[in-house]
Design a protein around this motif. Structure first.
Motif, PDB file in Angstrom:
ATOM      1  N   LYS A 190      21.303 110.639 -42.694  1.00  0.00           N
ATOM      2  CA  LYS A 190      20.952 109.513 -43.560  1.00  0.00           C
ATOM      3  C   LYS A 190      22.206 108.892 -44.142  1.00  0.00           C
ATOM      4  O   LYS A 190      23.171 109.578 -44.452  1.00  0.00           O
ATOM      5  N   LYS A 191      22.169 107.567 -44.277  1.00  0.00           N
ATOM      6  CA  LYS A 191      23.246 106.831 -44.933  1.00  0.00           C
ATOM      7  C   LYS A 191      22.667 106.305 -46.237  1.00  0.00           C
ATOM      8  O   LYS A 191      22.016 105.272 -46.266  1.00  0.00           O
ATOM      9  N   GLY A 192      22.856 107.079 -47.302  1.00  0.00           N
ATOM     10  CA  GLY A 192      22.147 106.788 -48.547  1.00  0.00           C
ATOM     11  C   GLY A 192      20.685 107.135 -48.350  1.00  0.00           C
ATOM     12  O   GLY A 192      20.332 108.280 -48.098  1.00  0.00           O
ATOM     13  N   CYS A 193      19.837 106.107 -48.409  1.00  0.00           N
ATOM     14  CA  CYS A 193      18.405 106.334 -48.140  1.00  0.00           C
ATOM     15  C   CYS A 193      17.992 105.720 -46.800  1.00  0.00           C
ATOM     16  O   CYS A 193      16.798 105.587 -46.525  1.00  0.00           O
ATOM     17  N   VAL A 194      18.976 105.329 -45.971  1.00  0.00           N
ATOM     18  CA  VAL A 194      18.688 104.692 -44.680  1.00  0.00           C
ATOM     19  C   VAL A 194      18.788 105.731 -43.561  1.00  0.00           C
ATOM     20  O   VAL A 194      19.814 106.408 -43.434  1.00  0.00           O
ATOM     21  N   PRO A 195      17.753 105.879 -42.728  1.00  0.00           N
ATOM     22  CA  PRO A 195      17.810 106.837 -41.618  1.00  0.00           C
ATOM     23  C   PRO A 195      18.895 106.456 -40.606  1.00  0.00           C
ATOM     24  O   PRO A 195      19.081 105.285 -40.276  1.00  0.00           O
ATOM     25  N   ILE A 196      19.635 107.459 -40.123  1.00  0.00           N
ATOM     26  CA  ILE A 196      20.617 107.250 -39.063  1.00  0.00           C
ATOM     27  C   ILE A 196      19.996 107.710 -37.745  1.00  0.00           C
ATOM     28  O   ILE A 196      19.562 108.863 -37.619  1.00  0.00           O
ATOM     29  N   ILE A 197      19.936 106.803 -36.769  1.00  0.00           N
ATOM     30  CA  ILE A 197      19.277 107.072 -35.494  1.00  0.00           C
ATOM     31  C   ILE A 197      20.322 107.514 -34.469  1.00  0.00           C
ATOM     32  O   ILE A 197      21.467 107.047 -34.486  1.00  0.00           O
ATOM     33  N   ASP A 198      19.923 108.396 -33.592  1.00  0.00           N
ATOM     34  CA  ASP A 198      20.807 108.847 -32.516  1.00  0.00           C
ATOM     35  C   ASP A 198      21.220 107.640 -31.671  1.00  0.00           C
ATOM     36  O   ASP A 198      20.383 106.877 -31.172  1.00  0.00           O
ATOM     37  N   TYR A 199      22.522 107.462 -31.496  1.00  0.00           N
ATOM     38  CA  TYR A 199      23.048 106.282 -30.812  1.00  0.00           C
ATOM     39  C   TYR A 199      22.596 106.214 -29.347  1.00  0.00           C
ATOM     40  O   TYR A 199      22.293 105.134 -28.832  1.00  0.00           O
ATOM     41  N   LYS A 200      22.532 107.341 -28.681  1.00  0.00           N
ATOM     42  CA  LYS A 200      22.112 107.352 -27.276  1.00  0.00           C
ATOM     43  C   LYS A 200      20.671 106.869 -27.129  1.00  0.00           C
ATOM     44  O   LYS A 200      20.311 106.243 -26.123  1.00  0.00           O
ATOM     45  N   CYS A 259      32.763  96.254 -34.636  1.00  0.00           N
ATOM     46  CA  CYS A 259      33.561  96.317 -35.865  1.00  0.00           C
ATOM     47  C   CYS A 259      35.004  96.690 -35.555  1.00  0.00           C
ATOM     48  O   CYS A 259      35.478  97.788 -35.895  1.00  0.00           O
ATOM     49  N   GLU A 260      35.681  95.755 -34.910  1.00  0.00           N
ATOM     50  CA  GLU A 260      37.076  95.998 -34.553  1.00  0.00           C
ATOM     51  C   GLU A 260      38.033  95.511 -35.637  1.00  0.00           C
ATOM     52  O   GLU A 260      39.238  95.679 -35.525  1.00  0.00           O
ATOM     53  N   ASN A 261      37.501  94.867 -36.671  1.00  0.00           N
ATOM     54  CA  ASN A 261      38.347  94.436 -37.795  1.00  0.00           C
ATOM     55  C   ASN A 261      37.622  94.745 -39.108  1.00  0.00           C
ATOM     56  O   ASN A 261      36.435  95.082 -39.128  1.00  0.00           O
ATOM     57  N   GLN A 262      38.339  94.612 -40.207  1.00  0.00           N
ATOM     58  CA  GLN A 262      37.801  95.003 -41.510  1.00  0.00           C
ATOM     59  C   GLN A 262      36.653  94.105 -41.957  1.00  0.00           C
ATOM     60  O   GLN A 262      35.748  94.543 -42.675  1.00  0.00           O
ATOM     61  N   TYR A 263      36.653  92.840 -41.527  1.00  0.00           N
ATOM     62  CA  TYR A 263      35.596  91.923 -41.952  1.00  0.00           C
ATOM     63  C   TYR A 263      34.247  92.312 -41.349  1.00  0.00           C
ATOM     64  O   TYR A 263      33.216  92.286 -42.022  1.00  0.00           O
ATOM     65  N   ALA A 264      34.257  92.676 -40.076  1.00  0.00           N
ATOM     66  CA  ALA A 264      33.014  93.096 -39.420  1.00  0.00           C
ATOM     67  C   ALA A 264      32.498  94.386 -40.044  1.00  0.00           C
ATOM     68  O   ALA A 264      31.287  94.530 -40.300  1.00  0.00           O
ATOM     69  N   GLU A 265      33.385  95.333 -40.278  1.00  0.00           N
ATOM     70  CA  GLU A 265      32.987  96.600 -40.904  1.00  0.00           C
ATOM     71  C   GLU A 265      32.448  96.358 -42.314  1.00  0.00           C
ATOM     72  O   GLU A 265      31.453  96.956 -42.728  1.00  0.00           O
ATOM     73  N   GLN A 266      33.090  95.460 -43.044  1.00  0.00           N
ATOM     74  CA  GLN A 266      32.661  95.149 -44.404  1.00  0.00           C
ATOM     75  C   GLN A 266      31.264  94.519 -44.410  1.00  0.00           C
ATOM     76  O   GLN A 266      30.436  94.831 -45.263  1.00  0.00           O
ATOM     77  N   GLU A 267      31.019  93.607 -43.448  1.00  0.00           N
ATOM     78  CA  GLU A 267      29.695  92.981 -43.369  1.00  0.00           C
ATOM     79  C   GLU A 267      28.621  94.016 -43.045  1.00  0.00           C
ATOM     80  O   GLU A 267      27.513  93.974 -43.602  1.00  0.00           O
ATOM     81  N   TYR A 268      28.943  94.928 -42.149  1.00  0.00           N
ATOM     82  CA  TYR A 268      27.990  95.984 -41.800  1.00  0.00           C
ATOM     83  C   TYR A 268      27.652  96.827 -43.023  1.00  0.00           C
ATOM     84  O   TYR A 268      26.473  97.048 -43.347  1.00  0.00           O
ATOM     85  N   GLU A 269      28.669  97.319 -43.707  1.00  0.00           N
ATOM     86  CA  GLU A 269      28.459  98.159 -44.884  1.00  0.00           C
ATOM     87  C   GLU A 269      27.693  97.397 -45.961  1.00  0.00           C
ATOM     88  O   GLU A 269      26.799  97.941 -46.621  1.00  0.00           O
ATOM     89  N   SER A 277      25.918 104.437 -35.402  1.00  0.00           N
ATOM     90  CA  SER A 277      27.311 104.046 -35.136  1.00  0.00           C
ATOM     91  C   SER A 277      27.879 104.886 -34.000  1.00  0.00           C
ATOM     92  O   SER A 277      27.437 106.015 -33.743  1.00  0.00           O
ATOM     93  N   ASN A 278      28.852 104.301 -33.324  1.00  0.00           N
ATOM     94  CA  ASN A 278      29.543 104.997 -32.243  1.00  0.00           C
ATOM     95  C   ASN A 278      30.905 104.341 -32.066  1.00  0.00           C
ATOM     96  O   ASN A 278      30.996 103.200 -31.622  1.00  0.00           O
ATOM     97  N   GLU A 279      31.950 105.057 -32.468  1.00  0.00           N
ATOM     98  CA  GLU A 279      33.312 104.525 -32.450  1.00  0.00           C
ATOM     99  C   GLU A 279      33.362 103.210 -33.229  1.00  0.00           C
ATOM    100  O   GLU A 279      33.074 103.191 -34.414  1.00  0.00           O
ATOM    101  N   ASP A 280      33.699 102.085 -32.549  1.00  0.00           N
ATOM    102  CA  ASP A 280      33.792 100.804 -33.254  1.00  0.00           C
ATOM    103  C   ASP A 280      32.479 100.024 -33.252  1.00  0.00           C
ATOM    104  O   ASP A 280      32.429  98.895 -33.753  1.00  0.00           O
ATOM    105  N   THR A 281      31.444 100.598 -32.702  1.00  0.00           N
ATOM    106  CA  THR A 281      30.155  99.917 -32.625  1.00  0.00           C
ATOM    107  C   THR A 281      29.257 100.349 -33.787  1.00  0.00           C
ATOM    108  O   THR A 281      29.132 101.538 -34.085  1.00  0.00           O
ATOM    109  N   ARG A 282      28.630  99.365 -34.434  1.00  0.00           N
ATOM    110  CA  ARG A 282      27.694  99.636 -35.523  1.00  0.00           C
ATOM    111  C   ARG A 282      26.341  99.031 -35.158  1.00  0.00           C
ATOM    112  O   ARG A 282      26.270  97.918 -34.615  1.00  0.00           O
ATOM    113  N   ILE A 283      25.294  99.752 -35.484  1.00  0.00           N
ATOM    114  CA  ILE A 283      23.934  99.334 -35.140  1.00  0.00           C
ATOM    115  C   ILE A 283      23.088  99.244 -36.415  1.00  0.00           C
ATOM    116  O   ILE A 283      23.129 100.130 -37.264  1.00  0.00           O
TER     117      ILE A 283
END
Length: 451
Positions: A130-140, A181-191, A213-219
């Motif tokens: 879990k990410k806070g109260c959000v479920p984290i799903i298996d990336y595969k 999320c290859e730069n800080q702006y994309a990562e910031q928007e995701y978070e 998430s998986n490496e630089d990919t966020r879902i």
């Protein structure tokens, strides 16, 4: 609350129990430190026996009077205490505290999404945390249900990635946003989006179901909105043919309700900052929900130094574009542009020449206030299908929303109150009509009109 008040009353009774009977007793419990009680009779009279008897009788009568008076006083005091406790109980029952009011308000908002799907209900979905109260799903599993992000499953594209349609087990359809999320702006928007949507719950705001998430990919996984975006409906292949006048007003009303929730019922208030027709999604019944909160900020945290100037051309308020000044009135300006899209069927910015563009606001403003010209610029799909008075009223609201000076723009709550009487009761407003237009909904409301 009731239990606490009853316990308080019981304690008061126990405290008052001893003094009541002490006052009522005709005999003192201990001699007075100042000597014997004062006698109204001289000492010489106490030598004769009749005087003693008479004195004793009078003393007994006097004691009984004191007892009655003491009981009366004690009873009055007890009654006053009971009445005070009762008044306090009634007050707290009728006027709950502000903090309690906020909790009630939040729980009311939560009721709006009580029927929305949550991934934790489905045993076939593999959750890895879990990410806070959000479920984290298996990336595969995300890769599998999107067909390894097959191009035919793309619902739309954004600045940092695409949104895919996916079918999970248990017959659950979802929308999957894949961010690079290859730069800080994309990562910031995701978070930012995950954090905000995990706290926001309203019928006119998209439901966040999970993330991965998986490496630089966020879902980010959302509920699927089968009728796509308002942009697709208005400017796509159908050119707004499925949207009647009343449906357009319903979409505007739903959007205003979502914004009002962000501006007035979130703590602290939220400014969407990227409201546009592509971020207004429609379900099978054309209920509108706000989406894409990557650029949203909480009111009071913004200044020219700590936020990047962002938004979409045509929707950005002049004061934000020129001075970096961002308030809830910036969202109101963007809402006015969306209202013009609904009214006129035109895009927010249109090309006149290869190097020249014109905004819908600049083009429409002179004609919106002219009652003779206004009917001629309305979207042909809805032309002559509405009460002219309603048309003029919506045009007036749009004109106020897109005023260059933000102080002249109304609050979104005022906009909401102006739109409610224009929407039929069946669609969430207060307008009573004998017969709705024949095609309130398209022939196949479940058809996915997304590209």
């Amino acid at each position: 609350m009731k239990t606490k008040l009853l316990l308080l009353l019981l304690m008061l009774l126990l405290v008052l129990h001893k003094p009541i009977w002490t006052l009522a007793s005709p005999y003192p419990l201990a001699p007075s430190p100042q000597g014997p009680p004062f006698s109204p009779f001289p000492n010489s009279m106490s030598a004769s026996s009749p005087a003693i008897v008479m004195g004793a009788e009078e003393q007994q009568i006097d004691s009984h009077k004191k007892m009655v008076i003491a009981i009366a006083v004690a009873s009055t005091s007890l009654g006053a205490v009971i009445l005070s406790v009762l008044c306090i109980w009634i007050y707290h029952s009728k006027y709950p505290s502000k903090s309690k009011g906020k909790n009630v308000q939040r729980s009311d908002a939560e009721k709006g999404l009580a029927s929305s799907p949550t991934l934790s209900k489905f045993s076939s979905i593999k959750l890895v945390g879990k990410k806070g109260c959000v479920p984290i799903i298996d990336y595969k599993q995300i890769e599998k249900v999107t067909g390894n992000y097959k191009e035919s499953n793309i619902l739309g594209e954004g600045g940092f990635g695409c949104v895919y349609k996916a079918h999970l087990a248990d017959n659950l359809e979802v929308a999957v946003k894949k961010l690079h999320c290859e730069n800080q702006y994309a990562e910031q928007e995701y978070e930012n989006e995950v954090e905000l949507l995990s706290k926001i719950q309203h019928p006119n705001v998209i439901s966040l179901l999970g993330c991965s998430s998986n490496e630089d990919t966020r879902i980010i996984v959302y509920e699927l909105m089968h009728n796509g975006s308002l942009e697709t409906q208005l400017h796509g292949p159908s050119h707004g043919s499925a949207l009647t006048w009343h449906l357009r007003m319903k979409i505007a009303l739903d959007t205003a309700r979502g914004l009002k929730y962000l501006h007035e019922h979130c703590y602290p208030p939220v400014i969407h900052r990227d409201l546009k027709s592509s971020n207004i999604l429609l379900d099978t019944k054309f209920n509108a929900k706000l989406s894409d909160f990557g650029l949203a900020i909480t009111n009071g945290t913004q200044n020219k130094n700590n936020i990047k100037l962002s938004g979409t051309l045509g929707y950005v308020a002049p004061e934000y574009l020129l001075d970096g000044k961002l308030t809830d009135k910036s969202d109101v300006y963007a809402f006015g542009v969306v209202l013009l899209e609904l009214l006129l069927g035109r895009k927010p910015v249109e090309k006149l020449a290869p190097a020249q563009c014109q905004s819908i606001v600049t083009w429409a403003m002179p004609q919106l206030t002219d009652r003779q010209k206004l009917p001629n610029i309305v979207d042909p799909v809805i032309k002559n299908t509405m009460d002219p008075k309603h048309l003029y009223q919506v045009a007036a609201v749009a004109v106020l929303c897109v005023q260059p000076e933000p102080t002249y723009r109304p609050l979104i709550a005022d906009v909401l109150h102006s739109l409610i009487p224009l929407v039929p009761v069946e669609l969430g407003g207060t307008l009573k009509v004998t017969q709705l237009p024949q095609q309130v909904l398209p022939a196949n409301p479940h058809e996915d009109s997304s590209p």
